[in-house]
Design a protein around this motif. Structure first.
Motif, PDB file in Angstrom:
ATOM      1  N   ARG A 111      39.488  37.496  31.907  1.00  0.00           N
ATOM      2  CA  ARG A 111      41.196  36.415  32.031  1.00  0.00           C
ATOM      3  C   ARG A 111      42.097  36.956  31.315  1.00  0.00           C
ATOM      4  O   ARG A 111      43.051  37.498  30.597  1.00  0.00           O
ATOM      5  CB  ARG A 111      40.654  35.719  32.902  1.00  0.00           C
ATOM      6  N   GLY A 115      44.829  40.095  31.239  1.00  0.00           N
ATOM      7  CA  GLY A 115      46.117  38.834  31.746  1.00  0.00           C
ATOM      8  C   GLY A 115      46.660  38.946  32.578  1.00  0.00           C
ATOM      9  O   GLY A 115      48.205  38.619  33.660  1.00  0.00           O
ATOM     10  N   ARG A 123      50.877  41.460  37.293  1.00  0.00           N
ATOM     11  CA  ARG A 123      50.885  40.446  36.942  1.00  0.00           C
ATOM     12  C   ARG A 123      50.454  39.233  36.963  1.00  0.00           C
ATOM     13  O   ARG A 123      50.974  39.014  38.292  1.00  0.00           O
ATOM     14  CB  ARG A 123      52.476  39.743  35.754  1.00  0.00           C
ATOM     15  N   TRP A 131      44.282  32.020  39.960  1.00  0.00           N
ATOM     16  CA  TRP A 131      44.536  33.712  39.455  1.00  0.00           C
ATOM     17  C   TRP A 131      43.784  33.970  41.012  1.00  0.00           C
ATOM     18  O   TRP A 131      43.239  35.528  40.976  1.00  0.00           O
ATOM     19  CB  TRP A 131      42.997  33.720  38.564  1.00  0.00           C
TER      20      TRP A 131
END
Length: 310
Positions: A111, A115, A123, A131
């Motif tokens: 992560r 990203g 994104r 997440w």
């Protein structure tokens, strides 16, 4: 119910000049496969002792080492000696987002490095630590750790010391951050990244997610980053994808969505690769038990093990 057949939607087929009615393999061309890409695939799926020549069946025009997109149709493979289809092992996998054994450092490291989904480009928009659309995926599957150790694939990662006493399969270099739907196709070898062709994404099934011909995001492959993804592992995954989708009739696409009440083990037992699938599902569940309760098998695991003895 039989697993979906990878060969049904093929728009490219190829056969041996000596026996043109026998199909050696094929693929679904979504647009990204060039003539050069096509020729390179034969090195992975055919065994010969002499160079091959490939030409369009309808026109006789040779396929050349060019970046021109491969045209749809049937192709003939010509060779002075006999052509054999390779028997190299294809390693199917459990859908790895449901496989326990990933440690937090793998998830957090992938992560932090990526990203975003490094294939779709999606994104992370939340700043609150959400997440949920993303999953840290293993390139080489976690449930095949015994093969990782046996063939020393750990030599392809260098962000963990060799003397750490672990297999290094949870290295960030063996991971990519992917959107959950992209992750499923990646685990089924329905899309892959070719590090030898500019990190181009090739989709081997129907391109419903519009991923074909995208490029793996540079954020995960910066050579100056000690945690950059391993080209060798990407190369391994791409080769497995060729074996799964291009060789012969292709390999089965296994069901991964089992609603409550579904007899998953019965479906595995009655399908292809039954023993291998069972062993990998069982290994994944034992990992899950180890992670949740210190390695004590659950009643479900015990029942599953008894089923295997029948």
């Amino acid at each position: 119910m039989a697993p979906p057949n990878r060969s049904l939607d093929r728009n490219i087929h190829f056969s041996d000049e000596r026996n043109p009615d026998t199909i050696l393999g094929g693929l679904i061309q979504n647009g990204s496969v060039t003539e050069k890409n096509f020729l390179s695939m034969f090195d992975m799926i055919l065994v010969t002792t002499s160079p091959i020549r490939v030409y369009a069946k309808a026109t006789g025009i040779l396929v050349l080492q060019t970046d021109v997109p491969l045209q749809l149709g049937n192709y003939i493979v010509s060779c002075d000696d006999r052509i054999h289809v390779s028997n190299e092992a294809w390693l199917h996998r459990v859908i790895s987002h449901s496989v326990s054994g990933r440690d937090n450092s793998f998830r957090d490291g992938v992560r932090a490095r990526d990203g975003k989904c490094v294939i779709s480009g999606t994104r992370k928009k939340s700043t609150a630590g959400n997440w949920s659309p993303f999953e840290a995926s293993h390139i080489f599957p976690l449930e095949l750790e015994s093969l990782w150790v046996q063939f020393n694939y750990g030599r392809w990662v260098d962000d963990i010391d060799d003397d750490a006493g672990i297999s290094k399969i949870n290295s960030c270099q063996n991971g990519l951050l992917l959107r959950s739907d992209v992750h499923k196709d990646f685990d089924q070898y329905l899309l892959s990244v070719n590090p030898d062709d500019g990190y181009k994404v090739t989709v081997f099934g129907a391109d419903t997610l519009n991923m074909d011909e995208r490029v793996l995001d540079p954020v995960c492959r910066d050579p100056e980053d000690p945690y950059h993804v391993s080209d060798q592992l990407l190369r391994w995954h791409f080769r497995q994808s060729i074996l799964a989708n291009v060789r012969g009739e292709g390999e089965p696409i296994f069901e991964h969505d089992f609603p409550p009440g579904t007899d998953m083990m019965k479906e595995i037992r009655e399908g292809p690769y039954a023993q291998e699938r069972f062993e990998r599902e069982l290994a994944a569940r034992f990992r899950d038990a180890e992670g949740k309760d210190g390695g004590c098998p659950t009643e479900e695991l015990i029942a599953t093990w008894r089923w295997a003895q029948v």
